[in-house]
Structure formats: structure tokens, C-alpha cells
Enzyme design. Structure first.
Site, PDB file in Angstrom:
ATOM      1  N   GLU A 180      -9.491  -2.410   5.795  1.00  8.90           N
ATOM      2  CA  GLU A 180     -10.009  -2.162   7.023  1.00  8.90           C
ATOM      3  C   GLU A 180     -11.242  -3.133   7.173  1.00  8.90           C
ATOM      4  O   GLU A 180     -11.779  -3.853   6.332  1.00  8.90           O
ATOM      5  CB  GLU A 180     -10.395  -0.697   6.971  1.00  8.90           C
ATOM      6  CG  GLU A 180      -9.477   0.192   6.847  1.00  8.90           C
ATOM      7  CD  GLU A 180      -8.568   0.274   7.886  1.00  8.90           C
ATOM      8  OE1 GLU A 180      -8.094  -0.622   8.816  1.00  8.90           O
ATOM      9  OE2 GLU A 180      -7.951   1.416   8.043  1.00  8.90           O
ATOM     10  N   HIS A 204      -6.533  -5.259  10.426  1.00  7.74           N
ATOM     11  CA  HIS A 204      -6.509  -4.986   9.223  1.00  7.74           C
ATOM     12  C   HIS A 204      -5.165  -5.691   8.464  1.00  7.74           C
ATOM     13  O   HIS A 204      -4.213  -5.833   9.282  1.00  7.74           O
ATOM     14  CB  HIS A 204      -6.496  -3.570   8.686  1.00  7.74           C
ATOM     15  CG  HIS A 204      -5.408  -2.599   9.071  1.00  7.74           C
ATOM     16  ND1 HIS A 204      -5.477  -1.283   9.100  1.00  7.74           N
ATOM     17  CD2 HIS A 204      -4.105  -2.991   9.165  1.00  7.74           C
ATOM     18  CE1 HIS A 204      -4.197  -0.893   9.370  1.00  7.74           C
ATOM     19  NE2 HIS A 204      -3.304  -1.729   9.677  1.00  7.74           N
ATOM     20  N   ASP A 264       0.625  -1.188  -0.070  1.00  4.97           N
ATOM     21  CA  ASP A 264       0.078  -0.057   0.028  1.00  4.97           C
ATOM     22  C   ASP A 264       0.766   1.373   0.015  1.00  4.97           C
ATOM     23  O   ASP A 264       1.816   1.176   0.089  1.00  4.97           O
ATOM     24  CB  ASP A 264      -0.768  -0.087   1.121  1.00  4.97           C
ATOM     25  CG  ASP A 264       0.009  -0.532   2.400  1.00  4.97           C
ATOM     26  OD1 ASP A 264       0.999  -0.293   2.692  1.00  4.97           O
ATOM     27  OD2 ASP A 264      -0.887  -0.847   3.369  1.00  4.97           O
TER      28      ASP A 264
END
Ligand code: PGA
Length: 256
Positions: free
Chosen positions: A157, A152, A75
Site C-alpha cells: 500500500e 498498490h 499475496d
């Protein structure tokens, strides 16, 4: 726990980092020694820093040809300038890419390290490109994961779909609060969105290594290991659907 999950409990963070680095090193060299490329899915955050230090040390031998070794990040914050010291690009450069390239120049991070761009004007297109990049490299061989205090993985999430792909997400209040430590606890400065690989993307990795360290992870790890089937409120529980998962915890995170 799932049928093929294996769990190692180490004395402390140092031992966890060393054990994890050795685990990753063995997978990388087994592939490269057979002239196969190796794609390592990498995570950011505090937990894997020690792993990267040990791994750089292990890969420092220049006889190990890393020209077919690739990293793909889980990410990146959005929006986020690559040059910003809070970016995961800079994290990777500082903790892993640059030290590795210095120790073993057969790795060139600008060519072999992939991370979503937090700078793009078209994040949806960036997500598609990122998925395509992973595919072109033949998929992720081993994915390293940390775990958030809310369960997470990546920035998937609670409530994320197990079939989700790389996409733009809004960070949960727990995540904004936990990560604001990097912004001197000033929540207003924290990015509220990110581009993250999806749970579906992560679950396609050949193998998964999840690390958890410290008392702050004890409660979520207790919940996770008590589950025998996935629960949408705890994204990491979808790892129960994956055939090859290893957890490496320290005593504090395991609660033992
Ligand atoms: P941490 O983050 O390693 O900094 O605890 C883990 C995560 O949020 O996934």
C-alpha cells in the site's frame, strides 16, 4: 516513464488479455525449450483472469513439458482458510492452476504452485519461508502485476518501502473498499490484513508485466505515467527503478 518501459494500448479487455497471454507464453516457452525452469509471478484480482484463460489455451499442447514451470503468488489474505472461496488459493485453483493441469498434466499445481499460507499461526515465519522458496527456485523470471486504484502492487500500500520483503500488512481503506465487491460490498466481512511479497521482492523479478483495464484505473495510470521518479505515495512508481517493465493497458485505463 523509465528508460526501458514499454507501453502497449489495446482496444479492450479481450485484446489486452490476449496480448498479455501471448507475451507470457513466449517467455515461458523460450525458457522451457532451452531446458531452463521458469518461475512466473502471478497476481489475483479481476484484471488477469482473461490472461489466464488465454494462457491455458496456449499451453494446452501436451508436447510443452511444464514440469519445470512454477508459479508464485504475490499475496494472500490473512487470516484466510485455503478452502474459503474468497482465498487467493481458491482463485488460483479456479482461474489458472486446475484448468492448466487439466489441459496439460505435465503441470501439477500442488507441487508447482506456491502461495503464502493464510492459515498459519506464525505468519512472520511463513514470510521468511516464502522468500526462501522463491530463492530456491532461482528467483522470479516474470512477474505479472495488476494495479490498485491507490497505486498498490501486490498488497504494498502507499508508504511501503522499496526495500520491503514478504511481510504481513494492513490493507488500506481504499483496498478494503475496492475488494469488498467480492463480499457483496460488506466491508465488515473483508479481511483487513494480508501476506504480500514486498516491493523489494517484486523489483528483483527479471521482468515485469503490469496490466490495467477499465475506467477505474484511468486516474492512477495517468498519475503513474506522468512520474519520472518514484513517489512513496504511489507504490507502482518504484517500477521506474526496474530495467524491464511492460505495461499493457486498454483504452479505458489509458485515458486515450
Ligand atoms: P483488480 O485488482 O485486478 O481486481 O482491479 C488489482 C489490484 O488491486 O492490484
Amino acid at each position: 516513464m523509465g528508460r526501458f518501459v514499454s507501453k502497449h494500448i489495446e482496444a479492450d479487455y479481450e485484446a489486452l488479455s490476449e496480448e498479455a497471454a501471448l507475451f507470457v507464453y513466449k517467455r515461458i516457452t523460450a525458457a522451457l525449450n532451452n531446458s531452463k525452469p521458469f518461475v512466473l509471478g502471478v497476481a489475483t484480482g479481476s484484471t488477469p483472469i482473461g490472461l489466464y484463460q488465454y494462457l491455458v489455451h496456449l499451453l494446452a499442447d501436451r508436447r510443452i513439458d511444464l514440469s519445470k514451470f512454477y508459479t508464485v503468488n504475490l499475496d494472500e489474505y490473512y487470516p484466510m482458510k485455503q478452502t474459503d472461496s474468497h482465498s487467493y488459493y481458491q482463485y488460483m485453483k479456479f482461474h489458472f492452476w486446475e484448468p492448466l493441469q487439466k489441459a496439460n498434466p505435465t503441470f501439477e499445481y500442488e507441487v508447482q504452485g506456491f502461495i503464502p499460507s493464510g492459515e498459519t499461526d506464525n505468519p512472520e515465519a511463513e514470510c521468511l519461508v516464502y522468500e526462501e522458496r522463491i530463492k530456491q527456485r532461482g528467483g522470479i523470471d516474470l512477474q505479472i502485476l495488476g494495479i490498485g486504484v491507490n497505486g498498490h502492487i501486490g498488497f504494498n500500500e502507499p508508504g511501503s518501502s522499496p526495500s520491503s520483503r514478504t511481510r504481513v500488512v494492513t490493507l488500506s481503506p481504499e483496498t478494503v473498499s475496492a475488494n469488498s465487491r467480492f463480499y457483496k460490498d460488506d466491508i465488515s466481512q473483508m479481511p483487513k490484513k494480508a501476506i504480500t511479497m514486498g516491493l523489494g521482492t517484486i523489483l528483483e523479478a527479471g521482468e515485469i508485466l503490469l496490466l490495467a483495464s477499465g475506467k477505474s484505473k484511468e486516474s492512477i495510470m495517468r498519475k503513474l505515467v506522468a512520474l519520472d521518479k518514484p513517489d512513496q505515495s504511489l507504490p507502482a512508481s518504484y517500477l521506474l527503478q526496474h530495467p524491464r517493465v511492460t505495461y499493457i493497458l486498454d483504452i479505458d485505463a489509458s485515458g486515450t
